[in-house]
Structure formats: C-alpha cells, structure tokens
Design an enzyme around this catalytic site. Sequence first.
Site, PDB file in Angstrom:
ATOM      1  N   HIS A   9       0.912  -1.024   0.023  1.00  0.00           N
ATOM      2  CA  HIS A   9       0.200  -0.084   0.098  1.00  0.00           C
ATOM      3  C   HIS A   9       0.827   1.276  -0.020  1.00  0.00           C
ATOM      4  O   HIS A   9       0.742   2.179   0.771  1.00  0.00           O
ATOM      5  CB  HIS A   9      -1.079  -0.031   1.132  1.00  0.00           C
TER       6      HIS A   9
ATOM      7  N   SER B 266     -10.302  -8.242   0.816  1.00  0.00           N
ATOM      8  CA  SER B 266     -11.443  -7.327   0.727  1.00  0.00           C
ATOM      9  C   SER B 266     -12.740  -8.007   1.045  1.00  0.00           C
ATOM     10  O   SER B 266     -13.610  -7.393   1.689  1.00  0.00           O
ATOM     11  CB  SER B 266     -11.277  -7.069  -0.936  1.00  0.00           C
TER      12      SER B 266
ATOM     13  N   ILE C 180     -13.002   1.512   4.639  1.00  0.00           N
ATOM     14  CA  ILE C 180     -12.158   0.197   4.139  1.00  0.00           C
ATOM     15  C   ILE C 180     -10.983   0.580   3.472  1.00  0.00           C
ATOM     16  O   ILE C 180      -9.923  -0.058   3.287  1.00  0.00           O
ATOM     17  CB  ILE C 180     -13.035  -0.939   3.227  1.00  0.00           C
TER      18      ILE C 180
ATOM     19  N   ASP D 170      -6.312   2.032   4.081  1.00  0.00           N
ATOM     20  CA  ASP D 170      -4.845   1.298   3.652  1.00  0.00           C
ATOM     21  C   ASP D 170      -4.536   2.253   2.488  1.00  0.00           C
ATOM     22  O   ASP D 170      -3.092   2.399   2.045  1.00  0.00           O
ATOM     23  CB  ASP D 170      -4.846  -0.061   3.282  1.00  0.00           C
TER      24      ASP D 170
ATOM     25  N   ARG E 255      -7.884   9.048   8.972  1.00  0.00           N
ATOM     26  CA  ARG E 255      -6.659   8.604   9.043  1.00  0.00           C
ATOM     27  C   ARG E 255      -6.460   7.215   9.741  1.00  0.00           C
ATOM     28  O   ARG E 255      -7.377   6.594  10.374  1.00  0.00           O
ATOM     29  CB  ARG E 255      -5.873   9.506  10.216  1.00  0.00           C
TER      30      ARG E 255
END
Length: 370
Positions: A96, A134, A267, A270, A279
């Site tokens: 990420h 996910s 969600i 990331d 945040r």
Amino acid sequence: MKIAVPKEVKDNEFRVAMTPAGVRDLISRGHTVAIEKDAGRGSGIDNDAYSAEGARIVDNPADIWGDAEMVVKVKEPISSEYGYFREDLTLFAFLHLAAEPELTRALLDSKITAIAYETVQLPSGQLPLLAPMSEVAGRLSSIVGAATQMKVAGGRGVLVPGVPGTDSAKVTVIGAGVAGTNATSVAVGLGAQVTVLDTNLQRLKELDALYAGRIQTRASNGYEIERAVVESDIVIGSVLIPGAKAPKLVTLDMVSKMKPGSVLVDIAVDQGGCFEGSRPTTHSDPTFAVHDSVYYCVANMPGAVPATSTVALTNATMRYTAALADKGWRDASKADANLALGLNTHHGLLTNAPVGEALGLDAVSVGSQL
C-alpha cells in the site's frame, strides 16, 4: 530458496503469511522455510505444527530477516523492520505504498525487491491477492459499523435491524467492488435499509437483480453521494483504484450534515482513505470523532479475525509464493504478467506509476526491470 516468515508486528495483527500446508508444499519443492517463533499463534497455529512439516523455528526477527532470500509477510513493514531491508532480498507482502511515503523511501534506499500483493492484477482487472481480504474487510465493515452504532461505542444507539414498530438503520455503501459487495451482503442480512453507489452502472444492475428490490442503487456522483450520506446511520467506503490513493468522495461538509452519532467505516484507509478526515487507526483504538460522527478507520481490519483471514489469504498467495521460490522473482515475473504487475520497487527504482503519482516520485516500467 531460503524463505522466511516473520511474526507480524503491526498493532493487533494476528494473521500469519504461511500455514503448515504452505510449508509442506515449499519444502517438497526443495526450498527451506524459517518461521519466527509464535508467528502463527494468533491464527491458532503453534510452532510444532510448522516444525512437523519441516520448518525451522527461529527465535528473533533479526535472524529471520538476515538469513532469508525471500521474506513473505502479511502487512507492510513498519519502521522497526526497515533496518532489515537489503539489496539481495525479495519481499512479498501487502505494501500500500501510495499511502506510505516513509516505507517507500526505505524500500528505495535499501534497493530491496518489493512485490505487493495488492497490485498483482489479472487481465480482467481483478486483484486475486487483495480479493480475499477485501471479502473479509467488506463483511466485517457492516459488523463493526453495527457495533460502533451502539451508544456505548459512540454511535446513535440504533439497532441495525430494528424491531417491529421501529426503523432499521440506513446503511450506504460507496463502491460496489469486492469489498462493497460483501459489505452489502452482510448489511442486507442484518436487516438494514441499504443504498449502494458506484460509477459502474452494469454492476449496479447486477446487484439490483440479485437483491430484487431489497436494496437501492444510485449512480455515484457528488450529488447522490451527499444525498445518501446525509440520510445514513452508517456509511461504508470501499473505493479502490489499484495501487493509487483513494479519491476523497465524502467531504467534511457532508459529514457535518449527518445525524449526530452516525458511523463512517473507511475500508479504503490503507490507500489513504475515501473520506475527508480519515486517518489510520488500530484495533486497540479504532475510532475517533469528526464533527458529531464517528470514524472507524482500522488499517488492518482482517487481522481481527485471523482464523479466517490467514487461511483465505494463503489460499490465494501460495501459488505465487511457490512460483517466486521456484524461479526467482525475475523469471517468475517474465512467465506471469499478472505477477509482474506486483513489482513495486527494485534496485532503488519505483516500478508502479500510480504510487509515483501519489507520492510525487518518478517511476519506471516494470518491463524495464525484467
């Protein structure tokens, strides 16, 4: 190849990157596997289960990283692990990087070869290594949204399914990809009034047909997002652009108009988050207030259910881990264009354009490194 699996060190991260089944497979292929002591404990896998399949149990992270040719992890390394990076090491994990400038710089400075689960991509656009997490995060988002909606957790005190004579909660899901579809499934199952927004009209048609009028679908734009958000008790943000920072689709102005105690579950945190004001938070301190609403922005949501998440993740990753071990990262990437897209850094060069755009860094093509 010498393959190592360190214990995850992110806050309340209980997953592990390999199961005993994976150890057996790799050793049968002629590789060696080292597992850091107690790496699997959070997932219900003890050291003996790994030893029984031929893994070597190592007491400390410095030895795990130091003796490895490839390190396989779940979550992105944190600052205490940066010192283990080196040029002749391959790292295979979630990274990420679009939301991680310090990690990106550490990877580039060390010249490590870093392959990200979340950017391995099929020709269809599917993300085979991100998809199982996910699914977990999507299903979990409706559950944690419902729990956070309780008054004792800072919410309005609305029971999501309601009871006869009362209203059920209004849940808005922004993004109808894998995470959003799974969030929708659980929210419907909980008895909520569900609205789903996406820019893909065909996907909305599919969901409308699947639920036969049980949900509302809306084409995603600023007007419809605001209209749905302001009406909602729970908003779930599940927007994804592979490798890139998530767009901020819910503004602070929208949040200011929501009912006090409304809950927003991001969600996409990331990848920087799709709500203005988001945040990253942790399982030990998952929420914070924005205006009169509550944000839930845990960056490793599936880590809370490791008995499920570890198996789901390794079911997807192991074929790629085996290919990297058998052929080395370069030949494995040449043989599999989908895996090649996972390459994010090599020899001090960034090889993912969306990450470069997000962080203001130059990126080279993956092909130039193969």
